[in-house]
Design an enzyme around this catalytic site. Structure first.
Site: not given
Ligand SMILES: NC(=O)c1ccc[n+]([C@@H]2O[C@H](COP(=O)([O-])OP(=O)(O)OC[C@H]3O[C@@H](n4cnc5c(N)ncnc54)[C@H](OP(=O)(O)O)[C@@H]3O)[C@@H](O)[C@H]2O)c1
Length: 258
Positions: A134, A147
């Site tokens: 990401s 995350y």
């Protein structure tokens, strides 16, 4: 025929990888937890004229991950480590169990499946691994620390393996999308209403860019001009300035539902 395994193949980016790889003529091994959804995806994908196996497994679970590792060790030509989940909020408010669950899926399963798939690829002198990371991994996280850290690990891990195995015929790519319209945000309970339209990517474009970058032998794929610009900026701006920008963004970022 070559075989591609896609984890998280029933929704979002993973479902699109499965479709585009089937369209390229790869047989498929589809992994996710929901068996009925896997069977339904397999039925649709067989219309491309390819063989499709379904492998229901929870990759955050030891036994589930071990069954998928075993299948990787049997040999796959392409591995797409896509299954992943988002953080549930501020670190002091989420449970340690939830954070560990995220790491088991986003990090440990990626390590284990890559570790199982790589030896047959190295022995053959060919193979491809796409690890879905990401843009959140490029800078400190404005909301979900674990995350962002998990995706920083995935990107660094993938680029390191690219460096180590490219000249042995194995391609490893880190795919780093920004906001993409999938089930991801609703699963994490994120309110995305404040995210402007220009920041949204579509899964077919994300996957098309990734497969093009894989074909080109790149180690990193960042779909979308807006996110390429952000990633370039994170590499130019010193960490102290990055932290100030992230703190400023925190006030404007979408919150969580409930
Ligand atoms: N969407 C975004 O904005 C965005 C941005 C950057 C990066 N990403 C990354 O892209 C990847 C895919 O996300 P997505 O947006 O496509 O998500 P999604 O639409 O929520 O799909 C997630 C997929 O993973 C499967 N999955 C979830 N937990 C699993 C588990 N424990 N074991 C096995 N499979 C599991 C789900 O099926 P089951 O529920 O049946 O298991 C589903 O097929 C993730 O790694 C995510 O971090 C997404």
């Amino acid at each position: 025929m070559t075989t591609a395994m896609v984890t998280g193949a029933t929704a979002g980016i993973g479902a699109e990888f499965a479709r585009q790889l089937a369209a390229r003529g790869h047989d498929l091994v589809l992994v996710a937890r929901d068996t009925a959804r896997l069977e339904s995806a397999a039925t649709q994908l067989r219309t491309y004229g390819v063989q499709v196996e379904v492998l229901p497994a929870d990759l955050a679970d030891d036994e589930g991950c071990a069954r998928v590792e075993w299948r990787c060790g049997e040999g796959v030509d392409v591995l797409v480590n896509n299954a992943g989940l988002g953080g549930k909020g501020a670190f002091h408010k989420v449970s340690r169990e939830d954070e560990e669950h995220l790491l088991r899926l986003n990090v440990r399963a990626v390590l284990r499946l890559t570790h199982a798939a790589l030896p047959p690829m190295v022995a053959r002198g060919s193979g491809s691994i796409v690890n879905v990371s990401s843009v959140a991994g490029f800078a400190p996280g404005a909301r979900a620390a674990t995350y962002s850290a998990s995706k920083a690990w995935v990107t660094n891990f993938s680029e390191s393996l690219h460096l180590q195995y490219a000249d042995r015929g194995v391609r490893v790519l880190a795919l780093c999308p920004g906001f993409t319209r999938t089930e991801f945000h609703s699963r994490a309970g994120m309110d995305t209403s404040g995210i402007p339209d220009r920041m949204w990517l579509q899964a077919p474009d994300v996957v098309r860019t990734a497969l093009g970058d894989l074909d080109a032998g790149k180690s990193l794929s960042v779909p979308g001009a807006q996110y390429k610009a952000i990633v370039a900026a994170t590499r130019l701006v010193p960490p102290s300035v990055q932290r100030r920008i992230v703190r400023g963004l925190m006030g404007r970022m979408p919150g969580r539902r409930g």
